[in-house]
Design a protein around this motif. Sequence first.
Motif, short mmCIF file in Angstrom:
data_model
loop_
_atom_site.label_atom_id
_atom_site.label_comp_id
_atom_site.label_asym_id
_atom_site.label_seq_id
_atom_site.Cartn_x
_atom_site.Cartn_y
_atom_site.Cartn_z
N ILE A 177 34.87 -78.29 115.85
CA ILE A 177 34.58 -77.05 115.67
C ILE A 177 35.42 -76.16 114.53
N GLU A 178 36.73 -76.68 114.75
CA GLU A 178 37.71 -76.54 113.68
C GLU A 178 37.02 -76.62 112.32
N ARG A 179 36.57 -77.76 112.00
CA ARG A 179 36.33 -78.26 110.77
C ARG A 179 35.11 -77.24 110.30
N GLU A 180 34.23 -76.98 111.40
CA GLU A 180 33.00 -76.20 110.93
C GLU A 180 33.52 -74.58 110.71
N LEU A 181 34.43 -74.28 111.55
CA LEU A 181 34.82 -72.74 111.50
C LEU A 181 35.39 -72.59 110.17
N LEU A 192 34.54 -73.84 107.23
CA LEU A 192 33.46 -73.60 106.32
C LEU A 192 32.75 -72.44 106.63
N ALA A 193 32.76 -71.78 107.94
CA ALA A 193 31.88 -70.77 108.34
C ALA A 193 32.01 -69.69 107.39
N ILE A 194 33.22 -69.20 106.66
CA ILE A 194 33.35 -68.09 105.87
C ILE A 194 32.38 -68.28 104.58
N ALA A 195 32.76 -69.57 103.95
CA ALA A 195 32.21 -69.84 102.90
C ALA A 195 30.55 -70.01 102.89
N HIS A 196 29.93 -70.36 103.97
CA HIS A 196 28.86 -70.55 104.09
C HIS A 196 27.93 -69.43 104.69
N GLY A 197 28.71 -68.29 104.89
CA GLY A 197 28.41 -66.96 105.08
C GLY A 197 27.70 -66.83 106.59
N GLN A 198 28.58 -67.65 107.42
CA GLN A 198 27.87 -67.82 108.86
C GLN A 198 28.77 -66.55 109.54
N LEU A 235 32.84 -55.78 115.36
CA LEU A 235 32.85 -56.80 116.27
C LEU A 235 32.25 -58.15 115.41
N VAL A 236 33.13 -59.18 115.44
CA VAL A 236 32.75 -60.41 114.70
C VAL A 236 32.00 -61.43 115.44
N ARG A 237 30.85 -61.80 114.80
CA ARG A 237 30.23 -62.84 115.40
C ARG A 237 30.03 -64.22 114.53
N TRP A 238 29.93 -65.34 115.09
CA TRP A 238 29.67 -66.63 114.23
C TRP A 238 28.18 -67.18 114.43
N GLN A 239 27.58 -67.00 113.33
CA GLN A 239 26.12 -67.50 113.42
C GLN A 239 26.22 -69.13 113.11
N HIS A 240 26.32 -69.56 114.08
CA HIS A 240 26.55 -70.89 114.12
C HIS A 240 25.01 -71.58 113.91
N PRO A 241 24.89 -72.70 112.92
CA PRO A 241 23.67 -73.48 112.54
C PRO A 241 22.81 -73.96 113.76
N ARG A 242 23.69 -74.80 114.58
CA ARG A 242 23.29 -75.43 115.86
C ARG A 242 23.59 -74.61 117.15
N LEU A 243 24.58 -73.93 117.18
CA LEU A 243 24.93 -73.33 118.43
C LEU A 243 24.51 -71.80 118.80
N GLY A 244 23.87 -71.44 117.54
CA GLY A 244 23.31 -69.73 117.66
C GLY A 244 24.64 -68.94 117.53
N THR A 245 24.49 -67.64 118.18
CA THR A 245 25.45 -66.73 117.89
C THR A 245 26.82 -67.34 118.89
N ILE A 277 39.62 -65.23 108.29
CA ILE A 277 38.64 -64.36 109.28
C ILE A 277 39.00 -62.94 109.15
N GLY A 278 40.39 -62.53 109.38
CA GLY A 278 40.73 -61.54 109.69
C GLY A 278 40.40 -60.77 108.12
N LYS A 279 40.86 -61.57 106.97
CA LYS A 279 40.70 -61.01 105.63
C LYS A 279 39.18 -60.43 105.40
N TRP A 280 38.27 -61.55 105.93
CA TRP A 280 37.10 -61.18 105.70
C TRP A 280 36.30 -60.03 106.22
N VAL A 281 36.83 -59.96 107.80
CA VAL A 281 36.58 -58.76 108.57
C VAL A 281 36.85 -57.46 107.82
#
Length: 275
Positions: free
Chosen positions: A27-31, A33-39, A60-70, A89-93
């Motif tokens: 999950i950490e590895r995926e997280l 990449l989440a910003i770069a992948h626009g998730q 409120l932030v949500r992570w649109q995960h390709p496998r797990l959904g929201t 994440i905070g900077k992105w938000v």
Amino acid sequence: EAKKSGKNTYRFFNPEMQRTLEKRIEIERELRLAIAHGQLRLIYQPQVDNEGRLIGAEALVRWQHPRLGTVLPGHFIPLAEETGLILDIGKWVLEEACRQLDTWKDDPRFSKLTLAVNVSAKQFYQPSFVDEVVAVLEKYRLPPAMLKLEFTESMVLEDTYEAIGKMLALKEVGVGLSMDDFGTGYSSLSYLTRLPFDQLKIDRSFIQDMRESSDSALIVHTVIALGSRLGMNVIAEGVERDDQYALLKSFGCHNYQGYLFSAPIDIRQFETLLT
Ligand code: C2E
Ligand code: MG
Ligand code: MG
Ligand code: MG
């Protein structure tokens, strides 16, 4: 039990712990990449006044995960905080919220709205935090008062001295400062007069326990009076029922947020509320 099982190996984990750890690393590895992948995306929960008029929203932030959904923030913000990923994440938000405000600022239907953003402790205590807020406001030429920052009491109590300095600087900039989840920390009331909060946000646990003449109702009534006397705007979060809204109004509460008015919604839905 940490038993020496071989020459260089220690067995700290049973298989189940091993799996949990592997999942966490994944999950950490995926997280990462989440910003770069626009998730990551923001959704918006409306805030209203005593007449039910829309006054703004909390992002409120949500992570649109390709496998797990929201994925809800409760499932990744703690990990993000532990790993330091919360800084990105905070900077992105913050950037995304300001990009949104930019589209509102010159439109008379939207320009009076405020948008609240949650700030995590790690992010707040970064030496560059105030500069980053100033930079993004300048980038989009925003009226600072359109942006509101939400802090929790436990977070400002971590280093009250530094927190006061930073908050005074932010107040000088002109952004709104809101104390989130008020009443849930081990707070002393004295900091309320020392920290320059504009808004007090009563935690939803008090709102949900509220019944006519219950202890929670008494606490809520008192907090509203206290906040008002200290010149703060008081907002109730987690308002789900009409009777809660009516009681809060009778207590002199100023603003409201909760499922009674709307769940957090996407930007298109939010904007249609005003058109
Ligand atoms: P919060 O800042 O207290 O946000 C309010 C939470 O209450 C949101 O949950 C919202 O969906 C939920 N809520 C709103 N109205 C009601 C209601 O009437 N009843 C009930 N039961 N719940 C309601 P969410 O979106 O899951 O966020 C949870 C927490 O995650 C937030 O609590 C905030 O502390 C954190 N969070 C969310 N977005 C961000 C972010 O961008 N950055 C950081 N650092 N933290 C965030
Ligand atoms: Mg909040
Ligand atoms: Mg809250
Ligand atoms: Mg809360």
